[in-house]
Design an enzyme around this catalytic site. Structure first.
Site, PDB file in Angstrom:
ATOM      1  N   SER A 121       1.305  -1.234  -0.108  1.00 32.56           N
ATOM      2  CA  SER A 121       0.319   0.068  -0.014  1.00 32.56           C
ATOM      3  C   SER A 121       1.139   1.497  -0.219  1.00 32.56           C
ATOM      4  CB  SER A 121      -0.655   0.231   1.043  1.00 32.56           C
ATOM      5  OG  SER A 121      -1.344  -1.160   1.599  1.00 32.56           O
ATOM      6  N   HIS A 142      -0.922  -2.551  -7.092  1.00 29.04           N
ATOM      7  CA  HIS A 142      -1.899  -2.515  -5.916  1.00 29.04           C
ATOM      8  C   HIS A 142      -3.394  -2.207  -6.285  1.00 29.04           C
ATOM      9  CE1 HIS A 142      -2.630   1.119  -2.593  1.00 29.04           C
ATOM     10  NE2 HIS A 142      -2.842  -0.594  -2.238  1.00 29.04           N
ATOM     11  N   GLU A 154      -3.518   0.342  -8.972  1.00 26.20           N
ATOM     12  CA  GLU A 154      -2.881   1.377  -9.107  1.00 26.20           C
ATOM     13  C   GLU A 154      -1.144   0.661  -9.568  1.00 26.20           C
ATOM     14  OE1 GLU A 154      -2.926   5.225  -6.542  1.00 26.20           O
ATOM     15  OE2 GLU A 154      -1.797   2.962  -5.772  1.00 26.20           O
ATOM     16  N   ASN A 192      -3.433   6.088  -1.738  1.00 27.41           N
ATOM     17  CA  ASN A 192      -3.350   6.261   0.074  1.00 27.41           C
ATOM     18  C   ASN A 192      -2.269   7.037   0.476  1.00 27.41           C
ATOM     19  OD1 ASN A 192      -4.318   3.711   0.456  1.00 27.41           O
ATOM     20  ND2 ASN A 192      -2.978   2.629  -0.489  1.00 27.41           N
TER      21      ASN A 192
HETATM   22  N1  CAA Z   1     -15.933  -8.970  -0.597  1.00 25.63           N
HETATM   23  C1  CAA Z   1     -16.432  -9.301  -1.157  1.00 25.63           C
HETATM   24  N2  CAA Z   1     -17.075  -8.338  -1.788  1.00 25.63           N
HETATM   25  C2  CAA Z   1     -18.693  -7.731  -1.419  1.00 25.63           C
HETATM   26  C3  CAA Z   1     -17.182  -7.604  -0.346  1.00 25.63           C
HETATM   27  C4  CAA Z   1     -15.860  -7.987  -0.124  1.00 25.63           C
HETATM   28  N3  CAA Z   1     -15.334  -7.830   1.159  1.00 25.63           N
HETATM   29  N4  CAA Z   1     -17.791  -6.387   0.458  1.00 25.63           N
HETATM   30  C5  CAA Z   1     -18.840  -6.155  -0.180  1.00 25.63           C
HETATM   31  N5  CAA Z   1     -18.914  -7.007  -1.122  1.00 25.63           N
HETATM   32  C6  CAA Z   1     -19.407  -6.689  -2.672  1.00 25.63           C
HETATM   33  C7  CAA Z   1     -21.037  -6.648  -1.699  1.00 25.63           C
HETATM   34  O1  CAA Z   1     -21.188  -8.208  -2.254  1.00 25.63           O
HETATM   35  C8  CAA Z   1     -22.635  -6.490  -2.938  1.00 25.63           C
HETATM   36  O2  CAA Z   1     -22.151  -7.301  -4.225  1.00 25.63           O
HETATM   37  P1  CAA Z   1     -23.495  -7.123  -4.822  1.00 25.63           P
HETATM   38  O3  CAA Z   1     -23.974  -5.869  -5.846  1.00 25.63           O
HETATM   39  O4  CAA Z   1     -23.622  -8.675  -5.892  1.00 25.63           O
HETATM   40  O5  CAA Z   1     -25.140  -7.234  -3.557  1.00 25.63           O
HETATM   41  C9  CAA Z   1     -21.101  -4.997  -2.795  1.00 25.63           C
HETATM   42  O6  CAA Z   1     -20.129  -5.583  -3.032  1.00 25.63           O
HETATM   43  C10 CAA Z   1     -22.195  -4.243  -2.677  1.00 25.63           C
HETATM   44  O7  CAA Z   1     -21.951  -4.370  -1.539  1.00 25.63           O
HETATM   45  P2  CAA Z   1     -22.940  -4.132   0.138  1.00 25.63           P
HETATM   46  O8  CAA Z   1     -24.221  -3.705  -0.626  1.00 25.63           O
HETATM   47  O9  CAA Z   1     -23.335  -5.328   1.134  1.00 25.63           O
HETATM   48  O10 CAA Z   1     -22.383  -2.961   0.424  1.00 25.63           O
HETATM   49  P3  CAA Z   1     -22.237  -1.131   0.405  1.00 25.63           P
HETATM   50  O11 CAA Z   1     -23.171  -1.307  -0.752  1.00 25.63           O
HETATM   51  O12 CAA Z   1     -21.925  -0.594   1.548  1.00 25.63           O
HETATM   52  O13 CAA Z   1     -20.858  -1.663  -0.399  1.00 25.63           O
HETATM   53  C11 CAA Z   1     -18.371  -1.552  -0.433  1.00 25.63           C
HETATM   54  C12 CAA Z   1     -19.659  -2.186   0.440  1.00 25.63           C
HETATM   55  C13 CAA Z   1     -18.518  -1.620  -1.778  1.00 25.63           C
HETATM   56  C14 CAA Z   1     -17.454  -1.993   0.475  1.00 25.63           C
HETATM   57  C15 CAA Z   1     -18.702   0.079   0.386  1.00 25.63           C
HETATM   58  O14 CAA Z   1     -19.006   0.285   1.319  1.00 25.63           O
HETATM   59  C16 CAA Z   1     -17.201   0.616  -0.157  1.00 25.63           C
HETATM   60  O15 CAA Z   1     -17.279   1.219  -1.815  1.00 25.63           O
HETATM   61  N6  CAA Z   1     -15.904   1.325   0.344  1.00 25.63           N
HETATM   62  C17 CAA Z   1     -15.080   1.884   0.726  1.00 25.63           C
HETATM   63  C18 CAA Z   1     -13.660   1.450   0.009  1.00 25.63           C
HETATM   64  C19 CAA Z   1     -12.307   1.788   0.239  1.00 25.63           C
HETATM   65  O16 CAA Z   1     -12.883   2.752  -0.024  1.00 25.63           O
HETATM   66  N7  CAA Z   1     -12.332   0.704  -0.438  1.00 25.63           N
HETATM   67  C20 CAA Z   1     -10.569   1.117  -0.744  1.00 25.63           C
HETATM   68  C21 CAA Z   1      -9.943   1.154   0.665  1.00 25.63           C
HETATM   69  S1  CAA Z   1      -8.887   1.500   0.524  1.00 25.63           S
HETATM   70  C22 CAA Z   1      -7.346   0.887  -0.254  1.00 25.63           C
HETATM   71  O17 CAA Z   1      -8.195  -0.431  -0.204  1.00 25.63           O
HETATM   72  C23 CAA Z   1      -6.281   0.726  -0.038  1.00 25.63           C
HETATM   73  C24 CAA Z   1      -5.268   0.343   1.052  1.00 25.63           C
HETATM   74  O18 CAA Z   1      -3.910  -0.111   0.138  1.00 25.63           O
HETATM   75  C25 CAA Z   1      -5.503   0.465   2.093  1.00 25.63           C
HETATM   76  P1  NAD Z   2      -4.307  -9.278   6.269  1.00 29.72           P
HETATM   77  O1  NAD Z   2      -3.364  -9.482   7.622  1.00 29.72           O
HETATM   78  O2  NAD Z   2      -5.312  -9.472   6.325  1.00 29.72           O
HETATM   79  O3  NAD Z   2      -3.425 -10.534   5.739  1.00 29.72           O
HETATM   80  C1  NAD Z   2      -2.422 -10.307   5.961  1.00 29.72           C
HETATM   81  C2  NAD Z   2      -1.456 -12.425   5.849  1.00 29.72           C
HETATM   82  O4  NAD Z   2      -0.093 -11.783   5.387  1.00 29.72           O
HETATM   83  C3  NAD Z   2      -2.090 -12.780   6.990  1.00 29.72           C
HETATM   84  O5  NAD Z   2      -2.609 -13.653   6.052  1.00 29.72           O
HETATM   85  C4  NAD Z   2      -0.487 -13.416   6.871  1.00 29.72           C
HETATM   86  O6  NAD Z   2      -0.901 -14.643   7.971  1.00 29.72           O
HETATM   87  C5  NAD Z   2       0.264 -13.295   6.066  1.00 29.72           C
HETATM   88  N1  NAD Z   2       1.660 -13.085   6.200  1.00 29.72           N
HETATM   89  C6  NAD Z   2       2.264 -12.568   6.780  1.00 29.72           C
HETATM   90  N2  NAD Z   2       3.597 -12.404   7.073  1.00 29.72           N
HETATM   91  C7  NAD Z   2       3.987 -13.472   6.263  1.00 29.72           C
HETATM   92  C8  NAD Z   2       4.797 -14.826   5.372  1.00 29.72           C
HETATM   93  N3  NAD Z   2       5.699 -14.391   6.430  1.00 29.72           N
HETATM   94  N4  NAD Z   2       4.169 -15.793   4.630  1.00 29.72           N
HETATM   95  C9  NAD Z   2       3.443 -15.599   4.254  1.00 29.72           C
HETATM   96  N5  NAD Z   2       2.645 -14.974   4.958  1.00 29.72           N
HETATM   97  C10 NAD Z   2       2.695 -14.204   5.802  1.00 29.72           C
HETATM   98  O7  NAD Z   2      -3.352  -7.679   5.360  1.00 29.72           O
HETATM   99  P2  NAD Z   2      -4.016  -7.303   4.156  1.00 29.72           P
HETATM  100  O8  NAD Z   2      -5.257  -6.726   4.972  1.00 29.72           O
HETATM  101  O9  NAD Z   2      -4.995  -8.458   3.199  1.00 29.72           O
HETATM  102  O10 NAD Z   2      -3.213  -6.647   3.257  1.00 29.72           O
HETATM  103  C11 NAD Z   2      -2.223  -7.089   2.912  1.00 29.72           C
HETATM  104  C12 NAD Z   2      -0.726  -6.557   1.753  1.00 29.72           C
HETATM  105  O11 NAD Z   2      -1.865  -5.501   0.850  1.00 29.72           O
HETATM  106  C13 NAD Z   2      -0.204  -5.253   2.592  1.00 29.72           C
HETATM  107  O12 NAD Z   2       0.692  -4.972   1.583  1.00 29.72           O
HETATM  108  C14 NAD Z   2      -1.276  -4.157   2.772  1.00 29.72           C
HETATM  109  O13 NAD Z   2      -0.600  -3.291   2.828  1.00 29.72           O
HETATM  110  C15 NAD Z   2      -1.666  -4.403   1.239  1.00 29.72           C
HETATM  111  N6  NAD Z   2      -3.232  -3.702   0.721  1.00 29.72           N
HETATM  112  C16 NAD Z   2      -3.984  -3.399   1.754  1.00 29.72           C
HETATM  113  C17 NAD Z   2      -5.222  -3.303   1.406  1.00 29.72           C
HETATM  114  C18 NAD Z   2      -5.780  -2.716   2.087  1.00 29.72           C
HETATM  115  O14 NAD Z   2      -7.235  -2.278   2.442  1.00 29.72           O
HETATM  116  N7  NAD Z   2      -6.527  -3.809   4.161  1.00 29.72           N
HETATM  117  C19 NAD Z   2      -5.966  -2.922   0.370  1.00 29.72           C
HETATM  118  C20 NAD Z   2      -4.889  -3.027  -0.455  1.00 29.72           C
HETATM  119  C21 NAD Z   2      -3.140  -3.406  -0.065  1.00 29.72           C
END
Ligand code: CAA
Ligand code: NAD
Length: 293
Positions: A121, A142, A154, A192
């Site tokens: 991330s 990503h 990304e 991010n």
């Molecule tokens: N896995 C798979 N499918 C999922 C799911 C999951 N964890 N969560 C929800 N869904 C699916 C549902 O099954 C549903 O599918 P259908 O259209 O077939 O019914 C659809 O998504 C919509 O779900 P819901 O109607 O239950 O719920 P919602 O309308 O509240 O949507 C959401 C759920 C899509 C997660 C929405 O809340 C959302 O867009 N949230 C923000 C998500 C976001 O910002 N993600 C980016 C995070 S940052 C990142 O990823 C980068 C990083 O590195 C941290």
């Molecule tokens: P998570 O905590 O759900 O899963 C991480 C997994 O890595 C665990 O199952 C753990 O057992 C495994 N792991 C740790 N050390 C390991 C090793 N040495 N060998 C094999 N497996 C090992 O985390 P996540 O949310 O799936 O995130 C995974 C990656 O994806 C991170 O780099 C995170 O930044 C990135 N990411 C996360 C998100 C998010 O929203 N959570 C979105 C985009 C990208």
């Protein structure tokens, strides 16, 4: 499918690893999924099956596609089992030491021609690539969470990434029916870099007592039309991941505006990592999430 890629190996079977396995299998790739924990691999297979079954029940997928998709995903209990993959995607914990260790163990087992990608991330692609035997065949792919639902991926080149690697990755992502955005290799890339300071600020707003968990999330859901409130989203991402990303921004850009909120640190220290741990800014152990503050 992307020409030269037939088999995809995934390292890390958490939320992201399972989502990546899900979309790759439905796009026709053979998938091998590895984790340090066998239990986690089992859990990932069950999660993918559950999510595909929900897609079937909502008319988004045929039952036959679910069966075929699931048959393409196989557990890889040992790193050596990944020796035949054309593309390896590292999706383990957001911790540079963990990722470096994985690459050190994985590379000697990997086909020399295979492309190595990371789903990090925030961590420098160039720095991670430099620890491997193939910086020219290393790239950041990503995905966003939840992978089966989010349309964006990304792509991030390291300094040494060759064009052929980039083009293969681009073709691969397009075959998953996702939209690509290209980011330069700077801390936390584009999404991010913008999203996490917003989440961190929401945690400061909570820390300073400006609003409760419920007030903050309601404000951003109804006042800014975000699908989830920032604290709900932090729990969804994982508070350990949020903290790591803020730390990478803080260290990498050397600007105090990125300092992680002490309350975020406290939650992570408590092991209250969000939804995946059953507790974070909300407690998920009952029927409905209950704010913990
Ligand atoms: N896995 C798979 N499918 C999922 C799911 C999951 N964890 N969560 C929800 N869904 C699916 C549902 O099954 C549903 O599918 P259908 O259209 O077939 O019914 C659809 O998504 C919509 O779900 P819901 O109607 O239950 O719920 P919602 O309308 O509240 O949507 C959401 C759920 C899509 C997660 C929405 O809340 C959302 O867009 N949230 C923000 C998500 C976001 O910002 N993600 C980016 C995070 S940052 C990142 O990823 C980068 C990083 O590195 C941290
Ligand atoms: P998570 O905590 O759900 O899963 C991480 C997994 O890595 C665990 O199952 C753990 O057992 C495994 N792991 C740790 N050390 C390991 C090793 N040495 N060998 C094999 N497996 C090992 O985390 P996540 O949310 O799936 O995130 C995974 C990656 O994806 C991170 O780099 C995170 O930044 C990135 N990411 C996360 C998100 C998010 O929203 N959570 C979105 C985009 C990208």
């Amino acid at each position: 499918m992307a020409g030269s890629i037939k088999t995809v190996g995934i390292i890390g079977a958490g939320q992201m690893g399972s989502g990546i396995a899900h979309v790759c299998a439905l796009a026709g790739y053979d998938v091998l999924i590895h984790d340090q924990s066998a239990e986690q691999i089992e859990k990932a297979l069950a999660t993918v099956n559950g999510n595909m079954a929900r897609q079937v029940s909502h008319g988004k997928l045929e039952e036959a596609q679910r069966v075929k998709g699931m048959s393409r995903i196989r557990p890889a209990m040992r790193m050596e089992d990944l020796s035949g993959v054309d593309l390896a995607i590292e999706a383990a914990t957001e911790d540079e030491t963990v990722k470096r260790k994985i690459f050190a163990q994985l590379c000697p087992n990997l086909n020399p021609e295979a492309i190595l990608a990371t789903n990090t991330s925030s961590i420098s692609i160039t720095r991670l690539a430099a620890t491997t035997d193939r910086p020219e065949r290393f790239i950041g792919i990503h995905f966003m969470n939840p992978v089966p639902v989010m349309h964006l991926v990304e792509l991030i080149r390291g300094i040494a990434t060759e064009n052929i690697t980039f083009e293969t990755a681009r073709e691969f992502v397009a075959s998953l029916d996702k939209t690509i955005t290209v980011s330069e290799d700077f801390p936390a890339f584009i999404v991010n870099r913008i999203l996490l300071p917003m989440i961190n600020e929401a945690i400061y707003v909570l820390y300073e007592g400006v609003g409760s968990v419920d007030a903050i999330d309601t404000a951003m859901k109804l006042g800014a039309n975000h699908p989830m409130g920032p604290l709900q989203l932090a729990d969804f991402i994982g508070l350990d991941t949020c903290l790591s990303i803020m730390q990478v921004l803080y260290d990498g850009l050397a600007d105090s505006k990125y300092r992680p909120c002490p309350l975020l640190v406290k939650y992570v220290e408590a092991g209250w990592l969000g939804r995946k741990a059953g507790r974070g800014f909300y407690d998920y152990r009952g029927e409905h999430p209950v704010p913990t503050r």
